[in-house]
Design a protein around this motif. Structure first.
Motif, PDB file in Angstrom:
ATOM      1  N   PRO A   4      71.278  70.563  89.631  1.00 16.37           N
ATOM      2  CA  PRO A   4      71.107  71.479  90.760  1.00 16.37           C
ATOM      3  C   PRO A   4      71.504  72.915  90.431  1.00 16.37           C
ATOM      4  CG  PRO A   4      72.997  70.065  91.110  1.00 16.37           C
ATOM      5  CD  PRO A   4      72.330  69.601  89.850  1.00 16.37           C
ATOM      6  N   ILE A   5      72.431  73.085  89.477  1.00 17.97           N
ATOM      7  CA  ILE A   5      72.876  74.426  89.081  1.00 17.97           C
ATOM      8  C   ILE A   5      72.818  74.525  87.564  1.00 17.97           C
ATOM      9  CG2 ILE A   5      74.812  76.038  89.052  1.00 17.97           C
ATOM     10  CD1 ILE A   5      75.716  74.840  91.703  1.00 17.97           C
ATOM     11  N   LEU A   6      72.212  75.605  87.068  1.00 22.79           N
ATOM     12  CA  LEU A   6      72.060  75.835  85.632  1.00 22.79           C
ATOM     13  C   LEU A   6      72.681  77.164  85.241  1.00 22.79           C
ATOM     14  CD1 LEU A   6      68.277  75.008  85.404  1.00 22.79           C
ATOM     15  CD2 LEU A   6      70.073  73.652  84.392  1.00 22.79           C
ATOM     16  N   THR A   7      73.039  77.262  83.996  1.00 23.19           N
ATOM     17  CA  THR A   7      73.413  78.539  83.408  1.00 23.19           C
ATOM     18  C   THR A   7      72.458  78.811  82.252  1.00 23.19           C
ATOM     19  OG1 THR A   7      74.967  77.571  81.843  1.00 23.19           O
ATOM     20  CG2 THR A   7      75.862  78.245  83.994  1.00 23.19           C
ATOM     21  N   PHE A   8      72.458  80.043  81.777  1.00 22.80           N
ATOM     22  CA  PHE A   8      71.595  80.382  80.646  1.00 22.80           C
ATOM     23  C   PHE A   8      72.007  79.590  79.409  1.00 22.80           C
ATOM     24  CE2 PHE A   8      70.321  83.479  77.231  1.00 22.80           C
ATOM     25  CZ  PHE A   8      68.969  83.209  77.329  1.00 22.80           C
ATOM     26  N   LEU A   9      73.285  79.305  79.279  1.00 23.56           N
ATOM     27  CA  LEU A   9      73.768  78.521  78.141  1.00 23.56           C
ATOM     28  C   LEU A   9      73.185  77.104  78.153  1.00 23.56           C
ATOM     29  CD1 LEU A   9      75.566  78.513  75.644  1.00 23.56           C
ATOM     30  CD2 LEU A   9      77.449  77.781  77.091  1.00 23.56           C
ATOM     31  N   ASP A  10      73.009  76.525  79.334  1.00 21.56           N
ATOM     32  CA  ASP A  10      72.385  75.202  79.429  1.00 21.56           C
ATOM     33  C   ASP A  10      70.954  75.231  78.894  1.00 21.56           C
ATOM     34  OD1 ASP A  10      74.661  74.177  80.665  1.00 21.56           O
ATOM     35  OD2 ASP A  10      73.894  74.613  82.689  1.00 21.56           O
ATOM     36  N   ILE A  11      70.221  76.269  79.236  1.00 21.28           N
ATOM     37  CA  ILE A  11      68.833  76.394  78.782  1.00 21.28           C
ATOM     38  C   ILE A  11      68.786  76.659  77.285  1.00 21.28           C
ATOM     39  CG2 ILE A  11      66.689  77.690  79.085  1.00 21.28           C
ATOM     40  CD1 ILE A  11      67.601  78.208  81.977  1.00 21.28           C
ATOM     41  N   ARG A  21      63.274  81.805  72.964  1.00 21.09           N
ATOM     42  CA  ARG A  21      62.514  80.781  73.681  1.00 21.09           C
ATOM     43  C   ARG A  21      63.175  80.437  75.014  1.00 21.09           C
ATOM     44  NH1 ARG A  21      59.876  76.415  69.613  1.00 21.09           N
ATOM     45  NH2 ARG A  21      58.568  77.892  68.491  1.00 21.09           N
ATOM     46  N   ALA A  22      64.493  80.351  75.006  1.00 23.53           N
ATOM     47  CA  ALA A  22      65.214  80.042  76.240  1.00 23.53           C
ATOM     48  C   ALA A  22      65.014  81.146  77.275  1.00 23.53           C
ATOM     49  CB  ALA A  22      66.697  79.862  75.947  1.00 23.53           C
ATOM     50  N   TYR A  23      64.994  82.388  76.833  1.00 23.23           N
ATOM     51  CA  TYR A  23      64.783  83.516  77.740  1.00 23.23           C
ATOM     52  C   TYR A  23      63.378  83.494  78.332  1.00 23.23           C
ATOM     53  CZ  TYR A  23      65.077  88.285  79.510  1.00 23.23           C
ATOM     54  OH  TYR A  23      65.078  89.384  80.319  1.00 23.23           O
ATOM     55  N   GLU A  24      62.372  83.137  77.524  1.00 24.54           N
ATOM     56  CA  GLU A  24      60.999  83.041  78.031  1.00 24.54           C
ATOM     57  C   GLU A  24      60.877  81.926  79.069  1.00 24.54           C
ATOM     58  OE1 GLU A  24      57.688  83.202  75.307  1.00 24.54           O
ATOM     59  OE2 GLU A  24      58.956  84.212  73.836  1.00 24.54           O
ATOM     60  N   ILE A  46      74.522  82.227  87.675  1.00 26.99           N
ATOM     61  CA  ILE A  46      74.045  80.852  87.721  1.00 26.99           C
ATOM     62  C   ILE A  46      72.650  80.852  88.337  1.00 26.99           C
ATOM     63  CG2 ILE A  46      76.340  79.819  87.870  1.00 26.99           C
ATOM     64  CD1 ILE A  46      75.814  79.403  90.870  1.00 26.99           C
ATOM     65  N   TYR A  47      71.924  79.789  88.096  1.00 24.57           N
ATOM     66  CA  TYR A  47      70.568  79.646  88.605  1.00 24.57           C
ATOM     67  C   TYR A  47      70.486  78.355  89.406  1.00 24.57           C
ATOM     68  CZ  TYR A  47      69.846  83.195  85.101  1.00 24.57           C
ATOM     69  OH  TYR A  47      69.943  84.333  84.358  1.00 24.57           O
ATOM     70  N   HIS A  48      70.008  78.460  90.639  1.00 20.81           N
ATOM     71  CA  HIS A  48      69.872  77.302  91.513  1.00 20.81           C
ATOM     72  C   HIS A  48      68.502  76.670  91.288  1.00 20.81           C
ATOM     73  CE1 HIS A  48      73.528  77.936  93.847  1.00 20.81           C
ATOM     74  NE2 HIS A  48      73.268  79.233  93.718  1.00 20.81           N
ATOM     75  N   ASN A  49      68.514  75.388  91.023  1.00 18.53           N
ATOM     76  CA  ASN A  49      67.308  74.619  90.783  1.00 18.53           C
ATOM     77  C   ASN A  49      66.826  74.057  92.113  1.00 18.53           C
ATOM     78  OD1 ASN A  49      65.310  72.985  89.819  1.00 18.53           O
ATOM     79  ND2 ASN A  49      66.617  71.730  88.550  1.00 18.53           N
ATOM     80  N   SER A  50      66.160  74.872  92.902  1.00 16.72           N
ATOM     81  CA  SER A  50      65.776  74.461  94.250  1.00 16.72           C
ATOM     82  C   SER A  50      64.499  73.635  94.285  1.00 16.72           C
ATOM     83  CB  SER A  50      65.605  75.697  95.137  1.00 16.72           C
ATOM     84  OG  SER A  50      64.603  76.531  94.587  1.00 16.72           O
ATOM     85  N   GLU A  54      63.027  69.353  86.095  1.00 24.68           N
ATOM     86  CA  GLU A  54      63.712  68.402  85.230  1.00 24.68           C
ATOM     87  C   GLU A  54      63.992  69.046  83.879  1.00 24.68           C
ATOM     88  OE1 GLU A  54      61.444  64.837  85.070  1.00 24.68           O
ATOM     89  OE2 GLU A  54      61.411  64.636  87.246  1.00 24.68           O
ATOM     90  N   LYS A  55      64.836  68.398  83.086  1.00 27.16           N
ATOM     91  CA  LYS A  55      65.235  68.965  81.793  1.00 27.16           C
ATOM     92  C   LYS A  55      64.049  69.185  80.864  1.00 27.16           C
ATOM     93  CE  LYS A  55      69.947  67.237  81.479  1.00 27.16           C
ATOM     94  NZ  LYS A  55      70.874  66.397  80.749  1.00 27.16           N
ATOM     95  N   ASN A  56      63.087  68.273  80.886  1.00 23.05           N
ATOM     96  CA  ASN A  56      61.951  68.435  79.982  1.00 23.05           C
ATOM     97  C   ASN A  56      61.078  69.635  80.347  1.00 23.05           C
ATOM     98  OD1 ASN A  56      60.824  67.382  82.283  1.00 23.05           O
ATOM     99  ND2 ASN A  56      59.574  65.862  81.225  1.00 23.05           N
ATOM    100  N   GLN A  57      61.155  70.135  81.567  1.00 24.59           N
ATOM    101  CA  GLN A  57      60.415  71.321  81.964  1.00 24.59           C
ATOM    102  C   GLN A  57      61.127  72.609  81.560  1.00 24.59           C
ATOM    103  OE1 GLN A  57      60.138  70.352  86.121  1.00 24.59           O
ATOM    104  NE2 GLN A  57      58.005  69.712  85.898  1.00 24.59           N
ATOM    105  N   LEU A  58      62.335  72.481  81.018  1.00 23.25           N
ATOM    106  CA  LEU A  58      63.079  73.639  80.541  1.00 23.25           C
ATOM    107  C   LEU A  58      62.951  73.808  79.034  1.00 23.25           C
ATOM    108  CD1 LEU A  58      66.286  73.229  82.707  1.00 23.25           C
ATOM    109  CD2 LEU A  58      64.491  74.933  82.993  1.00 23.25           C
ATOM    110  N   LEU A  59      62.156  72.975  78.392  1.00 27.83           N
ATOM    111  CA  LEU A  59      61.933  73.080  76.957  1.00 27.83           C
ATOM    112  C   LEU A  59      60.725  73.962  76.697  1.00 27.83           C
ATOM    113  CD1 LEU A  59      62.396  69.340  75.969  1.00 27.83           C
ATOM    114  CD2 LEU A  59      64.040  71.185  75.709  1.00 27.83           C
TER     115      LEU A  59
END
Length: 90
Positions: A4-11, A21-24, A46-50, A54-59
């Protein structure tokens, strides 16, 4: 929804520590409205995942390679001609 909550470090971690790539990926989801940015006290972002990303969509490879492959024009198949037909040895 995975996180539900992400940081840039998670990406960055999901994209094998490739910052570009993470920034794009991050900008793509912010532009589409999938992630909402919030700046907390102490300047932590922080970034709210509203929308339930899913994790695979952040790759990067999952997100961008499928879009570019679908846009490629396919070349027509070529019919092979045997050498005996070319030389007249039917």
């Amino acid at each position: 929804m995975d996180l539900p909550i992400l940081t840039f470090l998670d990406i960055i971690k999901l994209n094998d520590f490739d910052w570009d790539r993470a920034y794009e990926v991050l900008n793509y989801h912010i532009d589409n409205g999938s992630l909402q940015k919030e700046i907390q006290p102490g300047e932590q972002v922080i970034y709210h995942n509203s929308s339930g990303i899913e994790k695979n969509q952040l790759l990067y490879n999952t997100l961008f390679s499928t879009q570019t492959e679908n846009n490629k024009a396919k070349q027509p198949r070529r019919k092979r001609i045997s050498r005996s037909t070319i030389n007249g040895d039917i």
